[in-house]
Motif scaffolding. Structure first.
Motif, PDB file in Angstrom:
ATOM      1  N   GLU A 367     -12.532 -12.646  -1.130  1.00  0.00           N
ATOM      2  CA  GLU A 367     -11.285 -12.029  -1.591  1.00  0.00           C
ATOM      3  C   GLU A 367     -10.369 -11.658  -0.443  1.00  0.00           C
ATOM      4  N   THR A 368     -10.908 -11.550   0.745  1.00  0.00           N
ATOM      5  CA  THR A 368     -10.055 -11.297   1.909  1.00  0.00           C
ATOM      6  C   THR A 368      -9.192 -12.506   2.237  1.00  0.00           C
ATOM      7  N   LEU A 369      -9.489 -13.641   1.611  1.00  0.00           N
ATOM      8  CA  LEU A 369      -8.729 -14.870   1.841  1.00  0.00           C
ATOM      9  C   LEU A 369      -7.835 -15.202   0.652  1.00  0.00           C
ATOM     10  N   VAL A 370      -8.396 -15.196  -0.558  1.00  0.00           N
ATOM     11  CA  VAL A 370      -7.608 -15.459  -1.756  1.00  0.00           C
ATOM     12  C   VAL A 370      -8.285 -14.777  -2.930  1.00  0.00           C
ATOM     13  N   ALA A 371      -7.470 -14.214  -3.827  1.00  0.00           N
ATOM     14  CA  ALA A 371      -7.992 -13.524  -4.997  1.00  0.00           C
ATOM     15  C   ALA A 371      -7.033 -13.739  -6.158  1.00  0.00           C
ATOM     16  N   ALA A 372      -7.590 -13.821  -7.373  1.00  0.00           N
ATOM     17  CA  ALA A 372      -6.764 -13.887  -8.573  1.00  0.00           C
ATOM     18  C   ALA A 372      -6.270 -12.482  -8.925  1.00  0.00           C
ATOM     19  N   SER A 373      -5.066 -12.406  -9.484  1.00  0.00           N
ATOM     20  CA  SER A 373      -4.498 -11.112  -9.839  1.00  0.00           C
ATOM     21  C   SER A 373      -3.802 -11.208 -11.193  1.00  0.00           C
ATOM     22  N   GLU A 374      -4.053 -10.210 -12.043  1.00  0.00           N
ATOM     23  CA  GLU A 374      -3.344 -10.088 -13.315  1.00  0.00           C
ATOM     24  C   GLU A 374      -2.269  -9.018 -13.224  1.00  0.00           C
ATOM     25  N   ALA A 375      -1.982  -8.589 -12.009  1.00  0.00           N
ATOM     26  CA  ALA A 375      -0.927  -7.596 -11.785  1.00  0.00           C
ATOM     27  C   ALA A 375      -0.031  -8.038 -10.630  1.00  0.00           C
ATOM     28  N   PRO A 376       0.629  -9.206 -10.769  1.00  0.00           N
ATOM     29  CA  PRO A 376       1.479  -9.677  -9.659  1.00  0.00           C
ATOM     30  C   PRO A 376       2.644  -8.751  -9.356  1.00  0.00           C
ATOM     31  N   ASP A 377       3.115  -7.980 -10.394  1.00  0.00           N
ATOM     32  CA  ASP A 377       4.227  -7.061 -10.135  1.00  0.00           C
ATOM     33  C   ASP A 377       3.836  -6.017  -9.100  1.00  0.00           C
ATOM     34  N   ALA A 378       2.619  -5.478  -9.243  1.00  0.00           N
ATOM     35  CA  ALA A 378       2.162  -4.455  -8.311  1.00  0.00           C
ATOM     36  C   ALA A 378       2.021  -5.015  -6.909  1.00  0.00           C
ATOM     37  N   LEU A 379       1.563  -6.252  -6.808  1.00  0.00           N
ATOM     38  CA  LEU A 379       1.422  -6.872  -5.495  1.00  0.00           C
ATOM     39  C   LEU A 379       2.791  -7.151  -4.876  1.00  0.00           C
ATOM     40  N   ALA A 380       3.688  -7.706  -5.682  1.00  0.00           N
ATOM     41  CA  ALA A 380       4.997  -8.090  -5.150  1.00  0.00           C
ATOM     42  C   ALA A 380       5.858  -6.877  -4.823  1.00  0.00           C
ATOM     43  N   GLY A 381       5.659  -5.768  -5.560  1.00  0.00           N
ATOM     44  CA  GLY A 381       6.485  -4.584  -5.345  1.00  0.00           C
ATOM     45  C   GLY A 381       7.747  -4.578  -6.167  1.00  0.00           C
ATOM     46  N   VAL A 382       7.968  -5.628  -6.966  1.00  0.00           N
ATOM     47  CA  VAL A 382       9.116  -5.724  -7.867  1.00  0.00           C
ATOM     48  C   VAL A 382       8.652  -6.426  -9.139  1.00  0.00           C
ATOM     49  N   PRO A 383       9.361  -6.258 -10.260  1.00  0.00           N
ATOM     50  CA  PRO A 383       8.982  -6.981 -11.481  1.00  0.00           C
ATOM     51  C   PRO A 383       9.074  -8.483 -11.283  1.00  0.00           C
ATOM     52  N   THR A 384       8.096  -9.199 -11.825  1.00  0.00           N
ATOM     53  CA  THR A 384       8.081 -10.657 -11.753  1.00  0.00           C
ATOM     54  C   THR A 384       8.072 -11.217 -13.178  1.00  0.00           C
TER      55      THR A 384
END
Length: 533
Positions: A367-384
């Motif tokens: 996961e330190t290399l790649v991980a799936a996410s069901e919360a891309p908004d939280a990662l991006a910092g803006v709504p997606t």
């Protein structure tokens, strides 16, 4: 890859799977210096090393890295200023970062070396990981089965550290194929040393062409083996691909690199690091063309089913992350040219969401290399506009122009302003004719001018295709929410730099125009709206 299961005696690790220690609890460093450094005569060989190439040490079993760090320290003490050292080591069960740091903390005298190693320690992904430990010392970690790694190795070794868990504990490694691979990757006269005198080792070394002798061991071990190979087997692998074989005598003390973009500046820095004198010829300024964007995203898109191309891209991502981090750390007082903020890849369609799910199922990566996410908004910092995505924590963005400028700040590099118009072979190498009538002489020439690389008689047949790509920039009104990470979908957008949002890019094959087009800006804006409404 699988991490080893360890037990600890203070800071000394013990392998539960093999029932053996990683280094002597009595005095591991003294044992390393006796068994591997002294028996390979490294202090004397380092002191006498005058060759333009690096001295190469190969090791079977990296373990905690104690042997490699001791070799590095020995090199620093004894080698002349212009010498270089190339270390390569195999490891099937790489330690995690925390375990590595704990094990090496047992040697305070090696703290500066172990800190450099730990700072660059890669994720446990099979393949080759190149670490630039210092300006003169490079370490290649070959993660995987030792014999398989050595059989695939391109290169020759001057001295071998034949290490690993004892033959009685790990008989799978100490097989005839290992010794044959060592012999095939040795230079004439290459030496070896090992702590063991087991019969399987003596027979295997002899069968592979090594001459061995018993010499005094360390501590309670009465004897050990050391020796050399006079005439290694001839490596015929390149007969199938002769275009990869360089000429037998390659004069390359002075090299002219045409072009000071990302390709030219990075290859110039790599050559200068290897002791070559480099002249970079640039008609405008470093990073003037496609390398002159405000920001460039470092990311990778891997195939659903793993293949050689994806493995190459992945190795490139991991190498670039270490490389850029080291460059940024070299100038801590300067504004950062590299930001490892991470990259979010959005799934904007059901097709892409399915592709990402299948990718994760086929790639058991950390996961330190790649991980799936069901919360891309939280990662991006803006709504997606996506409900899921992939997150690459080690990716990010770089300032290409500043990177080019920093790479060229090497004492072995001279920047020369001018435009090359023709190349002429000479008995001594090459003559480069410039647009103003001047000439430059070089042993070798590197052409790094992107789509213009086929503008010379020698390269006219290269089937290059020009692709127009336009990036857009918009100043953000104060207080506007902005992405905190690079976000990729149909296009990409970086976190703002100095209040400006950079995003794009258009992709128009067979278009050599360089003027900015309103239609391309609109296309970039439409892509941005779709991803980040």
């Amino acid at each position: 890859m699988t991490a080893p299961t360890l037990s600890w005696n203070d800071d000394a690790p013990h392998s539960d799977a093999f029932g053996d220690v990683y280094f002597s609890r009595e005095d591991g460093r003294s044992e390393t210096e006796h068994v591997f450094l002294a028996a390979n005569h490294l202090p004397q060989r380092f002191a006498e090393w005058q060759a333009p190439r690096a001295f190469v040490i190969g090791e079977t079993g990296f373990g905690t890295g104690l042997n490699m760090l001791c070799a590095w320290a020995c090199f620093e003490r004894h080698a002349p200023p212009g010498a270089r050292l190339h270390l390569l080591s195999t490891e099937k069960f790489p330690l995690g970062h925390t375990a590595l740091a704990r094990a090496l903390s047992a040697w305070p005298s090696l703290a500066s070396y172990s800190q450099a190693l730990c700072a660059l320690w890669p994720d446990p992904v099979s393949g080759v990981h190149r670490l630039h430990l210092s300006e003169r010392v490079t370490l290649d970690l070959h993660f995987g089965d030792t014999t398989e790694r050595l059989e695939a190795l391109q290169g020759q070794v001057d001295a071998w550290f034949l290490d690993g868990f004892a033959p009685s504990k790990n008989p799978e490694m100490w097989q005839p194929e290992l010794f044959a691979a060592m012999a095939a990757r040795s230079r004439p006269g290459a030496t070896f040393a090992t702590f063991t005198c087991a019969g399987i080792v003596k027979r295997g070394l002899k069968a592979a062409g090594f001459a061995w002798q018993k010499v005094p061991g360390f501590g309670r071990k009465r004897e050990m083996l050391a020796g050399s190979i006079a005439t290694p087997p001839v490596d015929n692998r390149r007969q199938r691909t002769p275009w990869f074989t360089p000429p037998p005598t390659l004069r390359s003390q002075h090299i002219v690199v045409i072009g000071a973009g990302m390709a030219g500046s990075s290859v110039a820095a790599a050559l200068a690091r290897r002791g070559r004198q480099v002249t970079v010829l640039e008609r405008e300024q470093p990073g003037a063309g496609g390398s002159g964007n405000r920001q460039g995203a470092l990311y990778v898109k891997l195939a659903v089913e793993t293949n050689l191309q994806s493995r190459f891209y992945l190795a490139g991502l991991l190498y670039s992350q270490r490389w850029l981090g080291r460059l940024a750390a070299a100038r801590p007082q300067q504004p950062p040219l590299w930001q490892p903020c991470g990259v979010v890849q959005l799934a904007l369609s059901e097709k892409e969401a399915s592709r990402q799910q299948r990718f994760m199922a086929h790639h058991p990566l950390p996961e330190t290399l790649v991980a799936a996410s069901e919360a891309p908004d939280a990662l991006a910092g803006v709504p997606t506009a996506a409900a899921q995505g992939l997150f690459y924590p080690q990716a990010g963005w770089v300032q290409p122009k500043r990177l080019c400028e920093q790479l060229l700040q090497h004492p072995g590099i001279t920047l020369h302003h001018g435009e090359a118009t023709a190349l002429h072979p000479t008995p001594a190498g090459w003559q480069i004719t410039l647009a103003n009538g001047d000439t430059l002489a070089a042993d070798q020439v590197v052409i790094a001018t992107a789509s213009l690389a086929n503008h010379f008689a020698q390269t006219a047949e290269l089937p290059l295709q020009q692709v127009r790509g336009q990036v857009s920039e918009l100043p953000l009104p104060e207080g506007t929410a902005a992405p905190q990470r690079v976000v990729c979908a149909g296009g990409y957008v970086s976190p703002p730099l100095e209040g400006v949002l950079t995003f794009g890019a258009s992709f128009v094959p067979n278009d050599a125009t360089t003027h900015t087009a309103d239609a391309d800006h609109q296309r970039n804006i439409d892509e941005l709206r779709q991803a980040l409404p």
